[in-house]
Design an enzyme around this catalytic site. Structure first.
Site, PDB file in Angstrom:
ATOM      1  CE  LYS A  13      -4.235  -1.434   2.388  1.00  0.00           C
ATOM      2  NZ  LYS A  13      -5.103  -1.174   3.548  1.00  0.00           N
ATOM      3  CG  ASP A  70     -10.437  -0.869   6.732  1.00  0.00           C
ATOM      4  OD1 ASP A  70      -9.406  -1.554   6.857  1.00  0.00           O
ATOM      5  OD2 ASP A  70     -11.573  -1.322   6.956  1.00  0.00           O
ATOM      6  CE1 TYR A 153      -9.893 -12.033  -0.612  1.00  0.00           C
ATOM      7  CE2 TYR A 153      -8.985 -10.044   0.391  1.00  0.00           C
ATOM      8  CZ  TYR A 153      -9.584 -11.288   0.512  1.00  0.00           C
ATOM      9  OH  TYR A 153      -9.877 -11.788   1.766  1.00  0.00           O
ATOM     10  CG  ASP A 154      -4.469  -6.330  -6.341  1.00  0.00           C
ATOM     11  OD1 ASP A 154      -5.583  -5.940  -5.931  1.00  0.00           O
ATOM     12  OD2 ASP A 154      -3.437  -5.648  -6.227  1.00  0.00           O
TER      13      ASP A 154
END
Length: 195
Positions: A13, A70, A153-154
């Protein structure tokens, strides 16, 4: 304000978000710039509540204007889950790929491929001042795990209008269309205009 802190321990991230603040008047700091600290418990019932818990915690701890996000995936075949429990679900198995396989099997079985990624970002300016930025990308679950870039989850999410999963896109391509990118662009615009 010439510094803003992104409160996240997720290295992927941090890389994604840092790209948006390159060559800007604002210096982006992250938890990479400090000795590691524990994140607070994410006890919120929504993405917004969890983002606020983290950004307020970072603001109090570092005495700096702080933002946190989030994010999660909501899958139609799983009645909108895992949602805010996306991170927990991935961590529930030794190999996160097993979680992705289960989801794909579920989706194929029900023939319901609809899904969306959601991000809420909270910018904490003071103990009582919080501003939220949202990002949503609709799409579908792929029939198999594809791609080695991205994270989470990409490898199983294909955004609407695309043929590739997020994990098949490089960071610049993903940053043109991801849920986090949408929210970060709104945050960046606000910060550059107001500080």
């Amino acid at each position: 304000m010439d510094e803003v802190l992104f409160f996240s321990n997720n290295k992927n991230k941090i890389i994604e978000v840092s790209v948006f603040f390159e060559n800007q008047s604002i210096k982006l700091l992250s938890l990479n710039d400090y000795e590691s600290i524990k994140s607070p418990s994410e006890t919120g019932l929504t993405f917004k509540e969890n983002a606020k818990i983290k950004s307020l915690y970072g603001y109090k701890h570092f005495k700096k204007i702080c933002f946190a996000d989030d994010s999660g995936i909501c899958i139609s075949a799983l009645k909108g889950k895992p949602g805010i429990n996306s991170k927990k679900l991935l961590a529930s198995k030794k190999n996160p790929k097993d979680v992705l396989k289960e989801i794909v099997n579920n989706v194929v079985e029900t023939n319901d491929y609809k899904a969306h990624f959601q991000t809420s970002i909270c910018l904490t300016i003071s103990q009582t001042e919080h501003i939220f930025f949202e990002g949503t990308v609709r799409g579908k679950i792929s029939k198999k795990i594809k791609g080695s870039m991205g994270f989470g989850y990409d490898p199983i999410f294909i955004p609407d209008g695309e043929k590739n999963t997020f994990a098949e896109m490089d960071i610049n391509e993903k940053n043109l269309k991801s849920h986090r990118a949408i929210a970060i662009q709104k945050l960046k615009k606000y910060i550059l205009k107001n500080f």
